[in-house]
Design a protein around this motif. Structure first.
Motif, short mmCIF file in Angstrom:
data_model
loop_
_atom_site.label_atom_id
_atom_site.label_comp_id
_atom_site.label_asym_id
_atom_site.label_seq_id
_atom_site.Cartn_x
_atom_site.Cartn_y
_atom_site.Cartn_z
N THR A 67 60.80 42.54 32.04
CA THR A 67 59.51 42.86 31.44
C THR A 67 59.12 44.28 31.81
N LYS A 68 58.54 45.00 30.86
CA LYS A 68 58.05 46.35 31.11
C LYS A 68 57.07 46.36 32.27
N ASP A 69 57.18 47.36 33.13
CA ASP A 69 56.23 47.50 34.24
C ASP A 69 54.80 47.60 33.72
N SER A 70 53.90 46.99 34.44
CA SER A 70 52.47 47.11 34.13
C SER A 70 51.76 47.48 35.42
N GLN A 71 50.49 47.76 35.32
CA GLN A 71 49.71 48.08 36.51
C GLN A 71 49.69 46.90 37.49
N ILE A 91 68.75 48.67 33.44
CA ILE A 91 67.78 47.61 33.15
C ILE A 91 66.94 48.08 31.96
N ASN A 92 66.97 47.31 30.89
CA ASN A 92 66.15 47.61 29.72
C ASN A 92 64.75 47.06 29.98
N THR A 93 63.76 47.94 30.03
CA THR A 93 62.36 47.54 30.27
C THR A 93 61.47 47.95 29.11
N HIS A 94 62.01 47.93 27.91
CA HIS A 94 61.25 48.36 26.75
C HIS A 94 60.24 47.33 26.24
N PHE A 95 60.36 46.08 26.67
CA PHE A 95 59.53 45.02 26.10
C PHE A 95 58.55 44.48 27.14
N ALA A 96 57.30 44.39 26.74
CA ALA A 96 56.22 43.93 27.62
C ALA A 96 55.94 42.45 27.39
N ASN A 97 55.14 41.86 28.26
CA ASN A 97 54.63 40.51 28.03
C ASN A 97 54.02 40.47 26.64
N HIS A 115 76.83 38.29 27.59
CA HIS A 115 76.12 37.64 28.69
C HIS A 115 74.91 38.48 29.08
N ILE A 116 73.75 37.98 28.75
CA ILE A 116 72.50 38.72 28.90
C ILE A 116 71.65 38.04 29.97
N LEU A 117 71.15 38.83 30.90
CA LEU A 117 70.28 38.32 31.97
C LEU A 117 68.89 38.92 31.78
N ILE A 118 67.88 38.05 31.76
CA ILE A 118 66.50 38.48 31.53
C ILE A 118 65.63 37.99 32.69
N ALA A 119 64.89 38.92 33.32
CA ALA A 119 63.88 38.58 34.32
C ALA A 119 62.51 38.79 33.66
N TRP A 120 61.68 37.75 33.70
CA TRP A 120 60.41 37.79 32.96
C TRP A 120 59.31 37.20 33.82
#
Length: 178
Positions: A67-71, A91-97, A115-120
């Motif tokens: 997930t894209k960094d937020s405050q 790490i692709n962080t282009h997409f936000a919540n 094989h894709i790994l996603i941390a959300w």
């Protein structure tokens, strides 16, 4: 929010793919980073997912998404940083919540590897599962990721047509990883 069923989307680059989804590592009482336990979990993930072993086979992630960094939180990215460093994968962080549908569209449109790994973030994982064609209620209690659970991995396997073929929830058991 009603999400479209992913099975209606073209197979694209999810054909024969495995998508692994995890909640970011443990959070502190205050702040946007990880707790000491979260830092330890993130470091352990570098071994656990390099390679990931399931059902007698090994899965080497080809792509990392967080997930894209937020405050409020940098935790998904921080969770994958040790793995990124050990594998050399960015790490692709282009997409936000809230951009789960856009993330899945990108996964289908652009080659990411098999094989894709996603941390959300845990509160948005049900929407991510729906966007990928999975039923959150079949994988999570009452269709929600519990606030106190950090040790699950959701494994989604797609067939040659890019349709969800199998899904399961795994307890990571990091203490058993080499």
């Amino acid at each position: 929010m009603v999400l479209p069923v992913a099975a209606r989307q073209p197979a694209g680059n999810l054909a024969n793919a495995t998508v692994l989804i995890l909640r970011h590592a443990d959070k502190p009482d205050h702040g946007s980073g990880l707790s000491a336990a979260g830092d330890a979990r993130a470091i352990a993930y570098a071994r656990y997912f390099h390679p990931f072993r399931a059902n007698g086979s090994s899965i080497e992630p080809n792509a990392l998404f967080a997930t894209k960094d937020s405050q409020e939180s940098h935790r998904p990215r921080l969770t994958l940083e040790p793995l990124s460093k050990s594998t050399g994968l960015p790490i692709n962080t282009h997409f936000a919540n809230g951009e789960e549908i856009a993330l899945v569209a990108a996964l289908r449109a652009q080659p990411q590897g098999q094989h894709i790994l996603i941390a959300w973030h845990q509160g948005h994982i049900p929407n991510l599962l729906k966007a990928l064609g999975a039923d959150p209620a079949a994988l999570l209690p009452q269709g929600k990721w519990p606030g106190d659970v950090y040790d699950w991995v959701i494994e989604l396997s797609f067939d040659a047509d890019g349709k969800l073929a199998a899904s399961r929830r795994i307890v990571e058991n990091l203490s058993a990883s080499p």
